[in-house]
Write a protein that holds these residues in place. Structure first.
Motif, short mmCIF file in Angstrom:
data_model
loop_
_atom_site.label_atom_id
_atom_site.label_comp_id
_atom_site.label_asym_id
_atom_site.label_seq_id
_atom_site.Cartn_x
_atom_site.Cartn_y
_atom_site.Cartn_z
N MET A 132 0.88 -1.17 0.00
CA MET A 132 0.00 0.00 0.00
C MET A 132 0.91 1.22 0.00
SD MET A 132 -3.42 0.74 0.58
CE MET A 132 -4.02 -0.64 1.52
N HIS A 135 -0.06 7.08 1.68
CA HIS A 135 -1.32 7.79 1.44
C HIS A 135 -1.81 8.41 2.74
CE1 HIS A 135 -2.69 3.90 3.07
NE2 HIS A 135 -3.77 4.55 3.48
N ASP A 137 -5.52 8.99 4.86
CA ASP A 137 -6.92 8.57 4.89
C ASP A 137 -7.75 9.83 5.02
OD1 ASP A 137 -5.68 6.11 5.06
OD2 ASP A 137 -7.01 5.34 6.60
N ILE A 147 -8.95 6.28 13.55
CA ILE A 147 -9.03 5.06 12.74
C ILE A 147 -8.47 3.94 13.60
CG2 ILE A 147 -8.06 3.90 10.71
CD1 ILE A 147 -8.26 6.55 9.28
N TRP A 182 -5.21 5.47 15.56
CA TRP A 182 -4.63 6.78 15.31
C TRP A 182 -5.67 7.80 15.00
CZ3 TRP A 182 -0.52 6.06 11.06
CH2 TRP A 182 -1.05 6.29 9.82
N ARG A 208 -1.83 -11.74 4.71
CA ARG A 208 -2.05 -10.82 5.82
C ARG A 208 -3.41 -10.18 5.60
NH1 ARG A 208 -1.37 -4.94 6.38
NH2 ARG A 208 -1.32 -4.50 8.60
N THR A 212 -9.64 -2.03 8.77
CA THR A 212 -9.58 -0.64 9.26
C THR A 212 -11.00 -0.11 9.44
OG1 THR A 212 -9.19 0.28 7.06
CG2 THR A 212 -7.28 0.03 8.46
C1 MD6 Z 1 -2.80 -1.80 6.39
N1 MD6 Z 1 -3.52 0.39 6.80
O1 MD6 Z 1 -2.38 -1.85 7.52
C2 MD6 Z 1 -3.19 -0.49 5.78
N2 MD6 Z 1 -4.69 3.65 7.56
O2 MD6 Z 1 -2.92 -2.78 5.67
C3 MD6 Z 1 -3.84 1.66 6.61
O3 MD6 Z 1 -3.85 2.18 5.51
C4 MD6 Z 1 -4.14 2.47 7.78
O4 MD6 Z 1 -3.31 0.86 9.30
C5 MD6 Z 1 -4.96 4.45 8.60
C6 MD6 Z 1 -4.71 4.09 9.88
C7 MD6 Z 1 -4.15 2.88 10.14
C8 MD6 Z 1 -3.85 2.04 9.08
#
Ligand code: MD6
Ligand code: FE
Length: 220
Positions: A132, A135, A137, A147, A182, A208, A212
């Motif tokens: 990923m 980025h 959110d 989040i 967060w 994995r 979210t």
């Molecule tokens: C992931 N997580 O862990 C992608 N966004 O696969 C995220 O994009 C994410 O883990 C905002 C806050 C926590 C996150």
């Protein structure tokens, strides 16, 4: 000391690590529910299968996605957005399981965000090589809500940056059962996941999964 303690099925070590103001890792926070969470993921994916969606720029994402909750996050050539139905079947997303909601609300509370009311849960599935890119959110209507992110299965390296894409990033290893919460001053930090290394996890095999939870807010 009785070392058998560590093998006991009810022993779920957990502790907290502060990443930055408003951002905390609850290590092992989802371990006690791991089997039940994965059963729900499989059930939901049976209703609305994982999809490799296109970015607005037209590239297929390497992470496969589905959703549950009142709204789900989707992307296609028209852009990123939340919508109440799945683009594949035009049906409402599966309801957010009570277990998902209670885990997310408890985690937010432990991190200092009482009254979290998630209405969306994005379910990401990573296979080896999936990533990923950095980025923010920012498709949610409500940045006051945090989040909550739950990691299951193979470990991944989470990149945690600043408010600009070019800011230096920290690398945080997220393993099975970890929860990241967060919000507040960290809510709009750039972040990403480095390409997943191949491996075999006893509960998830070669994958994995990441859940979210967000408060996406009412969608126009
Ligand atoms: C992931 N997580 O862990 C992608 N966004 O696969 C995220 O994009 C994410 O883990 C905002 C806050 C926590 C996150
Ligand atoms: Fe994100």
């Amino acid at each position: 000391m009785n070392l058998d303690l560590f093998d006991h099925p009810d022993f779920h070590p957990h502790w907290r690590e502060e990443l930055a103001p408003g951002a905390v890792v609850l290590r092992g926070g989802a371990l006690k529910d791991d089997t039940a969470l994965l059963a729900e993921i499989n059930r939901i994916a049976g209703l609305v299968p994982f999809q490799y969606r296109a970015t607005p720029g037209g590239y297929a994402m390497s992470v496969a996605m589905t959703n549950c909750g009142d709204v789900g996050w989707v992307t296609d050539r028209q852009g990123y957005r939340y919508q109440a139905t799945s683009p594949e079947n035009q049906q409402p997303w599966p309801a957010m399981p009570a277990l998902f909601r209670s885990l997310a609300v408890d985690a937010a509370d432990q991190a200092g965000f009482p009254d979290f009311q998630p209405d969306a849960c994005l379910i990401n599935r990573y296979q080896p090589g999936a990533k990923m890119s950095l980025h923010q959110d920012k498709d949610e209507h409500d940045f006051a809500a945090p989040i909550v992110s739950v990691s299951l299965g193979l470990p991944a390296i989470f990149q945690f940056g600043g408010m600009e894409r070019s800011d230096k990033t920290q690398r945080v290893a997220l393993t099975h059962g970890d929860i990241v919460v967060w919000g507040g001053p960290s809510r709009l930090r750039y972040h990403g996941i480095l390409p997943l290394k191949a491996g075999e996890h006893p509960l998830t095999g070669q994958y994995r999964f990441n859940l979210t939870f967000r408060t996406a807010g009412s969608q126009a």
